[in-house]
Design a protein around this motif. Structure first.
Motif, PDB file in Angstrom:
ATOM      1  N   GLU A 151       6.751  -0.154  -2.751  1.00  0.00           N
ATOM      2  CA  GLU A 151       6.832  -0.682  -4.112  1.00  0.00           C
ATOM      3  C   GLU A 151       7.826  -1.839  -4.191  1.00  0.00           C
ATOM      4  O   GLU A 151       7.581  -2.845  -4.865  1.00  0.00           O
ATOM      5  CB  GLU A 151       7.245   0.438  -5.069  1.00  0.00           C
ATOM      6  N   LYS A 152       8.927  -1.714  -3.475  1.00  0.00           N
ATOM      7  CA  LYS A 152       9.971  -2.745  -3.542  1.00  0.00           C
ATOM      8  C   LYS A 152       9.594  -4.002  -2.772  1.00  0.00           C
ATOM      9  O   LYS A 152      10.077  -5.108  -3.087  1.00  0.00           O
ATOM     10  CB  LYS A 152      11.292  -2.184  -3.000  1.00  0.00           C
ATOM     11  N   ARG A 184       6.215  -4.946  -1.850  1.00  0.00           N
ATOM     12  CA  ARG A 184       4.783  -5.223  -1.863  1.00  0.00           C
ATOM     13  C   ARG A 184       4.472  -6.714  -1.961  1.00  0.00           C
ATOM     14  O   ARG A 184       3.528  -7.212  -1.343  1.00  0.00           O
ATOM     15  CB  ARG A 184       4.124  -4.489  -3.034  1.00  0.00           C
TER      16      ARG A 184
END
Length: 457
Positions: free
Chosen positions: A326-327, A329
Motif C-alpha cells: 500500500e505504501k 504501490r
C-alpha cells in the motif's frame, strides 16, 4: 561427411575452438560472450557443457553444443556450497570431457580443434589437454583486484602477518590497501581443506596454460593487473573486458527474464530509480527481507526490486510485510528476474543495490550507475571495498540489513550531493571502458593479440 565440405574446411583453414564454462550464472555468461567475440573473428565454436545449468543453444545458433554428464542432481546443485560443487565437478567431469573432446578431434565436421578455452576453476582440463596434446587457455571471471589479493594472502599467511589482527576484522592490511581483514575473500565450505586443494590445483593449472584471459580493462584495474601479470609471469595475461560490451549483449540467463519492467522504467523520472538485485545464488533470511522492504518504503525513492524464487533462505517465496504494498504501490516494482544490462542502461535508473558479483559490478560501472554494496561471499567483499574506497563510485552497508541505515543509504546515493559526485566518477569510468573497446584501446588491442596468437597455433 561430404568430401567437398572437407576440402572447403581445409582450404579455409577453419580454427575450431572448444570452450568449457563452469555451470554457474556468473561464469557461463562471460565464457559465452568470449565465444561470441571469437566467432565474430572467424572461429568455429563448440561449447562443451555440463547437464546441470546447461546453456540454451537457441541463444547461440552459430555454436555447436555438446553436453557431458556431471553427476549432480538438481537438489545437490542448489544445496551444496559452491566450493564443494566445484570440487565435485572437477572429479566427475574429467572422463566425460576427455571422451567428448576426443570424438571432436576425430570428427572434422567443424574443423580440427585448434585450442580449448576453459574456466580457470576447471583445473582438471590441464590433464586432458596434456593427454590430447591440445593448447589450453584459461578464462578468469573475477576482478583483477581479487586475484591480486589472493596472491598476497599466500605471502601474508606464510609469514604470519595475518595472525596479529585475526580478531580485529576492521583492521587494515598494510600490504594490500585498502582491504581490511573482513574484506578477505570468503570461500566458505563444509570441508576446510577444499579451498586449499582447489587453490593449489588452480595455480598449478594456470602456470601450465598458454594464456590467461580476464574480464576487466586497464582503465579500471591497471594497478591490480600489473600485480597479477607479475604473479603469473611468464603466462600472458589478456585483459579484454568488458566482454558483454564486446559481444553486443550476448547472454544466457538461467532464469526467465521479465522484460515488463522496461515499460515501467519508461514512465519514471531520469536517474530516480534504485535497482535492487543480489544475483542468482545469494540468499537472505526473512527478517532481512522485511528490513529491506521497510528501508525501501521509508526512503520515498522509486525502486525496481528483484526477488527471485529461493532468494529468501528456506522459502521459495514469502509474503511481503503487511502495509508495504500500500505504501509503495505508486513507486515500486517487484519482479522475479531482470534483464540486468538493459535495466542498468535505462536512463531512469540512478543507483544499483548489489551483492557485487564481478559481472554485476562491471555492468554497473560500464553503464555509469553508482552502487550500494551488500557483498555476500567469494570475491564480492573485495569488489565492494574497491567500489567504495578505490573507485569511489558507491558505498557499503557495513552493518547488515537495518531499515534505518537502508533508508539513509538510499537517500545518500540517490538524492544527496555525495551520490551525485559518485555518479560523476562512475561516468568517467564508463568513458574509460568505452575507450578501451575502441580501435587502439587496450581491450581492443588485447583481443587482436589473442586472435593472432590462436591463429598461430
Amino acid at each position: 561427411m561430404d568430401e567437398s565440405k572437407k576440402v572447403q574446411i581445409q582450404e579455409k583453414k577453419i580454427h575450431h575452438l572448444v570452450i568449457l564454462p563452469l555451470p554457474f550464472q556468473g561464469h557461463i555468461n562471460p565464457m559465452l560472450q568470449l565465444g561470441t567475440i571469437l566467432h565474430s573473428k572467424g572461429f568455429s565454436i563448440t561449447v562443451i557443457h555440463t547437464h546441470s545449468n546447461s546453456p540454451n543453444p537457441s541463444n547461440f545458433p552459430n555454436f555447436n553444443f555438446e553436453p557431458i554428464p556431471d553427476g549432480l542432481s538438481d537438489h545437490r546443485l542448489w544445496t551444496e556450497d559452491p566450493l564443494t560443487l566445484v570440487s565435485i565437478l572437477n572429479d566427475t567431469c574429467q572422463a566425460p570431457f576427455h571422451d567428448r573432446l576426443s570424438r571432436l578431434i576425430s570428427d572434422s565436421q567443424h574443423g580440427p580443434v585448434t585450442c580449448i578455452i576453459t574456466d580457470e576453476l576447471f583445473h582438471f582440463t590441464k590433464a586432458v589437454a596434456d593427454q590430447l596434446k591440445l593448447p589450453r587457455i584459461l578464462l578468469g571471471t573475477s576482478s583483477a583486484a581479487c586475484y591480486a589479493t589472493m596472491s598476497s594472502l599466500d605471502f601474508l599467511q606464510q609469514n604470519g602477518l595475518l595472525s596479529i589482527t585475526d580478531c580485529q576484522p576492521d583492521s587494515l592490511i598494510p600490504e594490500i590497501p585498502p582491504l581490511r581483514i573482513k574484506d578477505i575473500p570468503d570461500f566458505s565450505t563444509t570441508d576446510p581443506d577444499t579451498f586449499e586443494r582447489l587453490w593449489t590445483n588452480m595455480k598449478n593449472a594456470t602456470m601450465s596454460s598458454l594464456g590467461y584471459i580476464m574480464n576487466t580493462f586497464d582503465g579500471l584495474e591497471s594497478t591490480a593487473l600489473k600485480k597479477v601479470r607479475e604473479d603469473r609471469h611468464p603466462i600472458p595475461l589478456i585483459a579484454m573486458g568488458p566482454l558483454y560490451k564486446f559481444s553486443q549483449g550476448a547472454s544466457n540467463s538461467l532464469l526467465t527474464q521479465d522484460y515488463s519492467c522496461m515499460a515501467w522504467l519508461d514512465k519514471q523520472v531520469p536517474q530516480s530509480v534504485i535497482y535492487i538485485s543480489f544475483g542468482s545464488s545469494a540468499s537472505i533470511d526473512k527478517t532481512h527481507m522485511e528490513e529491506i522492504a521497510w528501508g525501501l518504503a521509508n526512503s520515498d525513492q522509486p525502486f525496481l526490486w528483484v526477488l527471485r524464487p529461493g532468494s529468501i533462505s528456506g522459502h521459495d517465496w514469502v509474503e511481503l510485510p503487511e502495509g508495504f504494498e500500500e505504501k509503495t504501490r505508486e513507486r515500486g516494482q517487484i519482479i522475479k528476474w531482470a534483464p540486468q544490462p538493459e535495466v542498468l542502461a535505462h536512463p531512469s535508473v540512478g543507483g544499483f543495490w548489489t551483492h557485487n558479483g564481478w559481472n554485476s559490478t562491471l555492468e554497473s560501472i560500464c553503464e555509469g550507475v553508482p552502487m550500494l554494496c551488500s557483498p555476500y561471499l567469494w570475491d564480492q567483499k573485495v569488489n565492494a571495498r574497491y567500489v567504495s574506497h578505490v573507485w569511489r563510485v558507491g558505498m557499503q552497508l557495513e552493518n547488515g540489513f537495518e531499515r534505518g541505515e537502508i533508508e539513509w543509504a538510499i537517500r545518500r546515493l540517490m538524492v544527496e550531493i555525495e551520490g551525485e559526485e559518485m555518479r560523476e566518477r562512475v561516468h568517467d569510468l564508463k568513458e574509460n571502458a568505452m575507450h578501451c573497446l575502441e580501435k587502439g584501446g587496450s581491450s581492443y588491442e588485447s583481443l587482436e593479440s589473442l586472435v593472432d596468437f590462436i591463429m598461430s597455433l
